[in-house]
Enzyme design. Structure first.
Site, mmCIF file in Angstrom:
data_model
loop_
_atom_site.group_PDB
_atom_site.id
_atom_site.type_symbol
_atom_site.label_atom_id
_atom_site.label_comp_id
_atom_site.label_asym_id
_atom_site.label_seq_id
_atom_site.Cartn_x
_atom_site.Cartn_y
_atom_site.Cartn_z
ATOM 1 N N LYS A 114 0.811 -1.221 0.000
ATOM 2 C CA LYS A 114 0.000 0.000 0.000
ATOM 3 C C LYS A 114 0.845 1.272 0.000
ATOM 4 O O LYS A 114 0.615 2.166 -0.784
ATOM 5 C CB LYS A 114 -0.927 0.013 1.208
ATOM 6 N N GLY B 41 -8.827 -7.082 1.286
ATOM 7 C CA GLY B 41 -10.073 -7.742 1.681
ATOM 8 C C GLY B 41 -10.602 -7.302 3.027
ATOM 9 O O GLY B 41 -11.324 -8.039 3.677
ATOM 10 N N ILE C 161 -12.925 8.533 5.304
ATOM 11 C CA ILE C 161 -13.876 9.218 4.427
ATOM 12 C C ILE C 161 -15.207 8.489 4.524
ATOM 13 O O ILE C 161 -15.326 7.341 4.110
ATOM 14 C CB ILE C 161 -13.338 9.271 2.980
ATOM 15 N N LYS D 235 -17.405 -6.418 -4.400
ATOM 16 C CA LYS D 235 -18.253 -5.658 -5.314
ATOM 17 C C LYS D 235 -19.421 -6.511 -5.803
ATOM 18 O O LYS D 235 -19.241 -7.703 -6.074
ATOM 19 C CB LYS D 235 -17.421 -5.189 -6.510
ATOM 20 N N GLU E 141 -7.688 2.884 -8.647
ATOM 21 C CA GLU E 141 -8.892 3.035 -7.828
ATOM 22 C C GLU E 141 -8.857 4.327 -7.026
ATOM 23 O O GLU E 141 -7.839 4.655 -6.416
ATOM 24 C CB GLU E 141 -9.021 1.854 -6.857
ATOM 25 N N ARG F 297 -3.780 -5.800 -13.031
ATOM 26 C CA ARG F 297 -4.308 -6.988 -13.701
ATOM 27 C C ARG F 297 -5.618 -6.640 -14.392
ATOM 28 O O ARG F 297 -6.135 -5.542 -14.227
ATOM 29 C CB ARG F 297 -4.600 -8.060 -12.651
ATOM 30 N N VAL G 3 -12.354 -8.033 -12.696
ATOM 31 C CA VAL G 3 -13.595 -8.803 -12.894
ATOM 32 C C VAL G 3 -14.623 -7.980 -13.681
ATOM 33 O O VAL G 3 -15.296 -8.488 -14.574
ATOM 34 C CB VAL G 3 -14.195 -9.236 -11.537
#
Lengths: 453, 197
Positions: free
Chosen positions: A116, A164, A203, A237, A275, A293, A296
């Site tokens: 991160k 996750g 946030i 999602k 993102e 990558r 989905v």
């Protein structure tokens, strides 16, 4: 272009990659587990190699076995799909070392964007806005408390190696921060072997908006517009749409350009997703992370732009330039995607493995068009070994309302029998006034009141 | 340079015994048809990423090689690819040892059998370094956690529930599936006995 491609994945993504490979005249070899051997979806592959037993650690996550299988079947390249080893820098490096092209960015870049804080550092250097927070990793709880007082409550502590939702705590005051710091650190140490934490302002009611980017090794990078993925449950999602109803045309163009510029600055080769979290109180889009990558939810971008993202991945992996330039990319109409899982929404989303006795989605409904990406057909046994995704239903129409109506019509007419699915949840969200109005966030599922299981 | 040895997989199909590849790789130095294969002896080499792994027979199984793989040099194989058909088993107890996975008539002396509520992977303990939830002798009542079941990466606790043939207070006689074994819904998990008050 490659003659033979090894697909180091299973199920829906294996079928998706094979479809484009076939269109490009590339033969496909799938490495599959013993549990998947003979599954109906493996017929989409030209050749199948059995990697090992059902447990992923001995099949889909066995780095050496996968590379050996790709080598001995004469493949020139390896597509990792998503999940499993798609963001594993060691796997990408091992492929390269054994003469195979890894369809994805360079191992060093996967490594950097996977942690991160290094990824935030890289993103800031590339001109993106971060969520206000700690400069690097925290030394201890005292530093966290001092910083939180400066930023204002509530704050989030997050694991450097997180994912996750693990190793993450929302803290509202000093006591909860001291407690959350210890818990998150212990959790991250146990889950990822790395207990390092950083801190960010929390946030509330943020919206998850991400930009699809493509880059090649010749220094070109483009964006294909954004997707909004705020409809989530437990950080998973459920419904995605493109474009996002939360952005105006000007913000959209600026965000896309910013993401493409960041990809260019990173020297990004392949398909990736940047993102962002939109803070509804300020309107600022903050960088969260970059996924190195195929995603989905990539089909909604394909539907609005007409670009085959897997084809571009293969093209740039083979050393060619992108087949498109930014001024040829058109984002048209509106696309929605619903992820249909084999889970019972009326029983606490309990997974429901079993045998599918009926599986059909009407594709000639409503004003728009329907695309169903799936590896499942009637008669299949849904294995308890892997994730519960059955199908992704994607609709496209000139307007958002029409795309939504098409989705409603398709899901209402869907026939899935033998296992419980999340279709009732999708219909509840689609029917909610908040979703219809485009006013929703990651904080809640509009229209869905979980009843007692 | 050689890496960890591997053991051939055993498959039985009626009276026929097959030995299969334990991993993906190039199989070489295979035994020829007619060769005698002693229990635990070497039966070839599997090359993985250029490194040779010795391949052995299981320690409790031997026999005569009736059929060998067609190309005995550098044959690409996958996990489970059949490499040898083995002739009459020479070791007396070998066949029984082969079939050791099937539980003997447990339950014969037990009051009842507690069945798996779901299809999935059954775990005896919450984490590898934690003690099992129950061991033979543990007294089970309604709600006692007996294990965890993993279905599609989701873990759920399995709790004892009295019912037809299952006493309200039961003593665990034995666990019928191994830690981490796959189970079908309705498959026997525990053999239990009635606790006399």
């Amino acid at each position: 272009m490659f003659r033979r491609l090894f697909i180091a994945n299973r199920g829906e993504v294996a079928v998706r990659v094979a479809r484009t490979a076939r269109a490009l005249g590339i033969q496909t070899v799938g490495g599959v587990s013993e549990a998947d051997l003979g599954s109906s979806w493996t017929r989409e592959l030209d050749e199948v190699v059995c990697l090992g037993p059902a447990a992923s650690s001995r099949s889909y996550l066995d780095l050496e076995g996968l590379v050996q299988a790709a080598r001995q079947t004469g493949c020139a390249a390896v597509h990792p799909g998503w999940g499993f080893l798609a963001e594993n820098a060691r796997f990408a490096a091992l492929c390269q070392q054994h003469g195979l092209t890894f369809v994805g960015p360079a191992p060093s870049l996967i490594e950097r964007m996977g942690l991160k804080w290094p990824s935030k550092h890289a993103a800031r250097a590339a001109g993106l806005t971060l969520i206000p927070g700690s400069e690097g990793l925290l030394r201890d709880a005292d530093e966290a408390v001092a910083l939180a007082r400066e930023l204002g409550w509530p704050v989030m502590v997050k694991a450097d190696a997180g994912g996750g939702g693990r190793g993450m705590r929302r803290c509202v005051d000093e006591a909860s921060l001291r407690e959350g710091f210890a818990q998150a650190s212990a959790e991250a140490q146990a889950a990822f072997g790395n207990g390092a934490l950083y801190l960010e302002r929390c946030i509330e009611g943020g919206r998850h908006i991400e930009v699809q980017v493509l880059g090649d090794r010749w220094g070109h990078a483009v964006h294909l517009g954004e997707r909004e993925c705020s409809i989530q449950r437990n950080h998973q999602k459920l419904i995605e749409e493109s474009p996002s109803p939360a952005l105006d045309a000007e913000t959209r163009a600026a965000l896309g350009a910013q993401a493409a510029e960041a990809a260019r600055a990173l020297g990004y080769c392949g398909a990736g997703t940047v993102e962002f979290l939109l803070d509804p109180s300020t309107g600022i889009l903050h960088f969260m992370e970059m996924n190195t990558r195929l995603q989905v939810e990539h089909p909604i971008t394909e539907e609005t732009t007409g670009v085959d993202i897997v084809a571009e991945q293969l093209r740039v992996a083979a050393g060619s330039g992108l087949s498109l330039a930014q001024d040829t990319v058109r984002q048209e109409g509106h696309a929605l995607e619903c992820r249909i899982n084999a889970e019972d929404p009326h029983a606490g989303f309990r997974p429901t493995p079993g045998t599918i006795t009926a599986f059909s989605f009407p594709t000639d409904c409503g004003p728009g068009r329907v695309r169903v990406d799936s590896h499942v057909s009637a008669g299949d046994r849904i294995s308890p070994h892997y994730d519960s995704l059955l199908a992704k239903v994607i609709t496209w129409a000139p307007t958002r309302d029409e795309a939504l109506d098409t989705m409603r019509a398709c899901l209402t007419g869907a026939r899935v029998e033998g296992v419980a699915t999340t279709i009732p949840l999708h219909l509840a969200v689609l029917d909610s006034p908040a979703f219809r109005a485009g006013e929703y966030s990651t904080a809640e599922l509009p229209g869905w009141t979980p009843n007692a299981s | 340079m050689s890496a960890a040895p591997l053991q051939l997989l055993v498959e039985t199909d009626g009276d026929t015994t097959w030995l299969a590849a334990p991993a993906v790789g190039l199989f070489t130095e295979a035994l020829a048809a007619g060769a005698l294969a002693a229990p635990g002896s070497r039966a070839g080499t599997l090359l993985r990423l250029g490194r040779p792994h010795a391949v052995h027979l299981p320690p409790d199984l031997g026999g005569t090689v009736l059929e060998s793989c067609p190309a005995r040099v550098h044959e690409p194989v996958g996990y489970g690819t059949r490499l040898y058909r083995l002739g009459p088993l020479q070791e007396g107890g070998a066949r029984e040892a082969l079939q050791g996975g099937t539980a003997p008539a447990d339950g014969a002396d037990a009051a009842g059998i507690f069945a798996s509520p779901q299809t999935g992977r059954f775990w005896h303990r919450a984490a590898p370094d934690e003690p099992p939830f129950v061991t033979p002798g543990t007294v089970l009542t309604a709600g006692t956690v007996v294990g965890m079941i993993e279905v599609m990466k989701t873990f759920a606790t399995v709790v004892y529930a009295p019912g037809p043939g299952l006493p309200a207070r039961a003593r665990l006689a034995r666990l019928l599936v191994g830690d981490g074994d796959e189970v079908e819904a309705g498959a026997p998990l525990l053999a239990v006995e009635t606790v006399e008050d």
